[in-house]
Motif scaffolding. Structure first.
Motif, PDB file in Angstrom:
ATOM      1  N   UNK A  17      18.851   6.602 -11.337  1.00 15.81           N
ATOM      2  CA  UNK A  17      19.501   6.998 -10.090  1.00 15.81           C
ATOM      3  C   UNK A  17      19.063   8.390  -9.645  1.00 15.81           C
ATOM      4  N   UNK A  18      18.757   9.280 -10.598  1.00 15.70           N
ATOM      5  CA  UNK A  18      18.234  10.598 -10.237  1.00 15.70           C
ATOM      6  C   UNK A  18      16.868  10.478  -9.567  1.00 15.70           C
ATOM      7  N   UNK A  19      15.997   9.640 -10.141  1.00 19.31           N
ATOM      8  CA  UNK A  19      14.693   9.401  -9.518  1.00 19.31           C
ATOM      9  C   UNK A  19      14.884   8.833  -8.112  1.00 19.31           C
ATOM     10  N   UNK A  20      15.832   7.913  -8.000  1.00 17.22           N
ATOM     11  CA  UNK A  20      16.072   7.290  -6.701  1.00 17.22           C
ATOM     12  C   UNK A  20      16.566   8.268  -5.659  1.00 17.22           C
ATOM     13  N   UNK A  41       8.055   5.059  -3.310  1.00 16.59           N
ATOM     14  CA  UNK A  41       7.759   4.118  -4.386  1.00 16.59           C
ATOM     15  C   UNK A  41       8.473   4.542  -5.668  1.00 16.59           C
ATOM     16  N   UNK A  42       8.383   5.828  -6.008  1.00 15.22           N
ATOM     17  CA  UNK A  42       9.047   6.333  -7.209  1.00 15.22           C
ATOM     18  C   UNK A  42      10.562   6.269  -7.039  1.00 15.22           C
ATOM     19  N   UNK A  43      11.044   6.592  -5.843  1.00 13.85           N
ATOM     20  CA  UNK A  43      12.472   6.520  -5.578  1.00 13.85           C
ATOM     21  C   UNK A  43      12.993   5.100  -5.757  1.00 13.85           C
ATOM     22  N   UNK A  44      12.266   4.139  -5.204  1.00 17.13           N
ATOM     23  CA  UNK A  44      12.692   2.742  -5.322  1.00 17.13           C
ATOM     24  C   UNK A  44      12.646   2.269  -6.768  1.00 17.13           C
ATOM     25  N   UNK A  45      11.608   2.673  -7.490  1.00 20.75           N
ATOM     26  CA  UNK A  45      11.520   2.325  -8.900  1.00 20.75           C
ATOM     27  C   UNK A  45      12.710   2.901  -9.667  1.00 20.75           C
ATOM     28  N   UNK A  49       0.803  -1.216   0.000  1.00 15.71           N
ATOM     29  CA  UNK A  49       0.000   0.000   0.000  1.00 15.71           C
ATOM     30  C   UNK A  49       0.836   1.266   0.000  1.00 15.71           C
ATOM     31  N   UNK A  50       0.250   2.342   0.544  1.00 14.58           N
ATOM     32  CA  UNK A  50       0.900   3.656   0.499  1.00 14.58           C
ATOM     33  C   UNK A  50       1.444   4.104   1.850  1.00 14.58           C
ATOM     34  N   UNK A  51       1.348   3.249   2.873  1.00 21.18           N
ATOM     35  CA  UNK A  51       1.709   3.687   4.222  1.00 21.18           C
ATOM     36  C   UNK A  51       3.199   3.950   4.387  1.00 21.18           C
ATOM     37  N   UNK A  52       4.040   3.373   3.544  1.00 24.57           N
ATOM     38  CA  UNK A  52       5.486   3.545   3.671  1.00 24.57           C
ATOM     39  C   UNK A  52       6.057   4.461   2.588  1.00 24.57           C
ATOM     40  N   UNK A  53       5.195   5.212   1.929  1.00 26.00           N
ATOM     41  CA  UNK A  53       5.641   6.018   0.794  1.00 26.00           C
ATOM     42  C   UNK A  53       6.573   7.146   1.224  1.00 26.00           C
ATOM     43  N   UNK A  54       6.359   7.720   2.400  1.00 26.46           N
ATOM     44  CA  UNK A  54       7.213   8.816   2.861  1.00 26.46           C
ATOM     45  C   UNK A  54       8.030   8.355   4.067  1.00 26.46           C
ATOM     46  N   UNK A  55       9.333   8.556   3.993  1.00 22.26           N
ATOM     47  CA  UNK A  55      10.250   8.063   4.995  1.00 22.26           C
ATOM     48  C   UNK A  55      10.297   8.924   6.246  1.00 22.26           C
ATOM     49  N   UNK A  67      12.827  -4.224   2.518  1.00 23.20           N
ATOM     50  CA  UNK A  67      11.508  -4.478   1.913  1.00 23.20           C
ATOM     51  C   UNK A  67      11.309  -3.585   0.690  1.00 23.20           C
ATOM     52  N   UNK A  68      10.569  -4.075  -0.278  1.00 21.76           N
ATOM     53  CA  UNK A  68      10.349  -3.307  -1.501  1.00 21.76           C
ATOM     54  C   UNK A  68       8.857  -3.201  -1.798  1.00 21.76           C
ATOM     55  N   UNK A  69       8.502  -2.175  -2.539  1.00 21.78           N
ATOM     56  CA  UNK A  69       7.110  -2.002  -2.959  1.00 21.78           C
ATOM     57  C   UNK A  69       6.808  -3.001  -4.077  1.00 21.78           C
ATOM     58  N   UNK A  70       5.762  -3.772  -3.875  1.00 22.74           N
ATOM     59  CA  UNK A  70       5.447  -4.816  -4.850  1.00 22.74           C
ATOM     60  C   UNK A  70       5.127  -4.224  -6.218  1.00 22.74           C
TER      61      UNK A  70
END
Length: 683
Positions: free
Chosen positions: A629-632, A639-643, A376-382, A565-568
């Protein structure tokens, strides 16, 4: 096709005019494409939680609380005053606090402490706020202004609002840096100071046309909005570079620019079209997902690659023909070294690397499917972001919390009371607000004021608001959802409805995990079929697809070994993107090897192949790696960073496989390749 190519180079002004008009129109349309940041809204319409939300919205005016607001150091009268102020904010449909769960006009010490601690602790008050989907940004901003930075707010609505306002600014910065990096990479890959500008101009036109034509979808997901244009830039960069390098080769034998361009188009078309088709097919495989973000991203990226291909074969050659005199005047000697030495190095390392590659296939595959996932979206912001800090502050005082809404058929207060008692017995349930709990099963409904009654009872249903002390996702959460569904089903069969953040995430998990095998099998199978037809070979597609798939598995095994852990969703999307985007490198390498293999032995053909294609492949690979790597690095949206990190690291994995493992495989299996060829290598 030669007639089309000749017409293209003979009518450059007309073609440029058509593309210029399309560019202007689409630039005007792009701001009109809305962006959806709610990942749960992409669940299938018939998923249980989606149906439950639809039923609830049709039966009740109040929505599920989707924000938690903590006000520090307030008295009960001050908290009630804050509650009214929150309720008065535009977009806020309901606010719940202690007075909805207990009679606060009784002596405070007589109230149930287990109920009080969910709403009021040490002078800090926690409000559960329901915010309309269309008003999240404005309502969250207004709440923030009202409560100030000294207090805290969290929840799905806050997450979506933060993503909406923050991601746009981050992507603009990332796009500027990506273009600068692409420019300098192209400077190294070309032999004229003006050629990088022409390549970027062609790509820019394709990207804007794709962004503007997204208007046909009405809206796009935040993944498509954030990564779509940048991915299109990085993925389609190699098409222009392939053609540019072919054009330079053809001009050595044919000084006439127009006929040399026709020759270059003919010779580069097989590699470019095959690469484009495999990429388009890979992206279209995402459309088979029942989870809507897949089709959203798949259609947009596939359309973008199709537009890029048209641009490369029509607009880019036209620009080259118009600017050819300027290009020739601004020629410079190659800035990259001769790659023949690198080719010799590859032939020395290729057999050990091929053996290492073979040994890594099974372990990397097993590790890649053994990751821990977020759904889900609960871990989207660190924790370093304001939302992360606010969430931590609320959880320190009140613990983890979510609100589920259980709707059961109205009329059987006895069954409802029994169900409520069983739900209260669950250790994760903190509190329940319902008709039978707040009023009592023995009190007739006609004696209850309409304001209270309308929140709990509709024409067809009685509603329970269940406060649970669990995270928005995780094994405990998913087990609780199953338990509540089983309890409700025991009393009401299939006639009940359950909604909530954790419930939607549970359904999301089931949806995306069932999509994974189907999407990957279709993507791999379709890419294999295209390669088999294009290369007229049975065995070559096996090597190419296995090579890139192993690079994907290695990429996806890194989080497993690091315990991250990673976003599915990122896991699913990158599997298709890396296949579609980087199989191009393997195609170009193999096609050139086959071309040189006609006149040379294996090792000389490999050396010549490496020296010829390295700059082209590295140009695209460097661009894709840099973009990822810039997105990351710069996206606070996890989610976008991990992608992004997956794209960057995955491209590096694919480059290593193509430059070091693939040559060894081609060398070792040369006899089998020739034996199972249809007619490509017949001499």
């Amino acid at each position: 096709m030669q007639r089309l190519y000749r017409w293209t180079v003979s009518h450059p002004i007309k073609i440029i005019g058509i593309f210029a008009a399309a560019f202007i129109l689409c630039a005007l349309l792009t701001p009109l494409v809305s962006v959806n940041y709610d990942i749960h809204s992409y669940l299938p319409e018939k998923s249980p939680s989606s149906v439950a939300i639809d039923v609830m919205n049709s039966e009740y005016a109040g929505r599920i609380p989707n924000a938690r607001v903590m006000i520090r150091d307030v008295t009960i009268p001050e908290a009630l005053d804050f509650k009214e102020k929150l309720r008065g904010i535009a977009g806020v449909t309901d606010v719940m606090w202690l007075d909805d769960a207990a009679d606060i006009y009784l002596p405070f010490e007589t109230l149930d402490s287990n109920v009080v601690k969910n709403w009021y602790v040490g002078g800090d008050a926690l409000f559960a706020v329901a915010i309309e989907a269309g008003s999240r940004i404005e309502a969250v901003a207004a709440i923030r202004d009202m409560v100030g930075n000294g207090n805290a707010m969290a929840g799905t609505a806050v997450t979506i609002a933060s993503a909406t306002t923050g991601t746009v600014k981050e992507i603009e910065k990332i796009a500027v840096i990506a273009v600068i990096i692409a420019f300098f990479v192209l400077m190294l890959a070309t032999t004229s100071w003006i050629e990088p500008l022409i390549v970027l101009c062609g790509l820019g036109v394709a990207i804007i046309i794709n962004a503007g034509t997204n208007i046909i979808f009405g809206e796009v997901s935040f993944v498509t909005s954030a990564a779509g244009s940048i991915l299109q830039l990085a993925v389609s960069l190699d098409y222009s570079v392939f053609l540019l390098h072919r054009f330079a080769e053809c001009r050595k034998d044919n000084p006439d620019a127009r006929s040399a361009m026709v020759d270059a188009l003919e010779k580069s078309a097989p590699s470019i079209v095959t690469s484009g088709l495999t990429t388009v097919i890979g992206f279209l495989a995402l459309c088979l997902m029942r989870y809507g973000i897949g089709s959203d991203l798949g259609f947009a990226l596939a359309k973008g690659i199709g537009i890029s291909l048209v641009t490369v074969f029509l607009f880019f050659p036209s620009l080259m023909m118009v600017a050819i005199k300027v290009i020739d005047r601004m020629r410079h000697r190659p800035l990259t070294p001769n790659m023949r030495g690198f080719g010799k190095l590859v032939t020395k390392l290729m057999l050990p690397m091929a053996c290492l590659f073979t040994l890594m296939i099974v372990p990397s595959f097993l590790a890649s499917i053994s990751n821990d996932f977020y759904y889900g979206s609960s871990k989207i912001f660190g924790p370093s972001t304001q939302l992360g800090q606010d969430t931590a502050a609320i959880e320190r005082t009140y613990g983890k919390n979510d609100t589920y809404v259980l709707m059961v058929p109205k009329g059987s207060t006895g069954a409802e009371q029994e169900l409520s008692q069983k739900l209260r017995a669950l250790p994760q349930v903190n509190n329940i607000v319902s008709y039978v709990d707040a009023v009592g099963a023995e009190i007739p409904m006609e004696y209850i004021d309409n304001g209270t009654l309308s929140k709990l009872v509709s024409e067809r249903f009685s509603r329970m608001l269940i406060s649970v002390g669990v995270d928005f996702e995780g094994s405990e959460t998913f087990s609780l959802v199953e338990t509540i569904r089983d309890l409700a089903g025991g009393y009401y069969g299939d006639s009940y409805y359950l909604a909530g953040e954790g419930v939607s995430t549970f359904d999301l998990m089931g949806t995306v995990t069932s999509d994974m095998v189907k999407v990957n099998l279709v993507a791999v199978g379709a890419v294999f079929l295209v390669l088999m037809i294009a290369m007229r070979s049975l065995f070559l597609p096996v090597l190419l697809v296995l090579g890139i798939e192993t690079a994907i598995w290695v990429n996806m095994s890194i989080p497993y070994f690091s315990g991250t852990p990673i976003f599915y969703i990122a896991y699913l999307i990158i599997s298709v993107i890396q296949l579609g985007a980087t199989v191009d490198y393997a195609i170009l390498f193999t096609n050139r090897y086959m071309e040189y293999r006609k006149a040379a032995d294996r090792k000389p053909a490999l050396i010549e192949t490496v020296s010829t294609v390295t700059v082209s492949i590295l140009t695209s690979g460097t661009g894709l790696t840099a973009v990822g790597l810039l997105l990351g690095k710069y996206s606070t949206h996890n989610l976008i960073s991990q992608l992004g990190y997956f794209i960057g690291k995955g491209t590096i994995c694919s480059l290593v496989v193509v430059f070091f493992a693939l040559p060894g495989l081609l060398y070792c299996f040369d006899g089998i390749i020739r034996r199972y060829e249809y007619d490509f290598l017949k001499t």
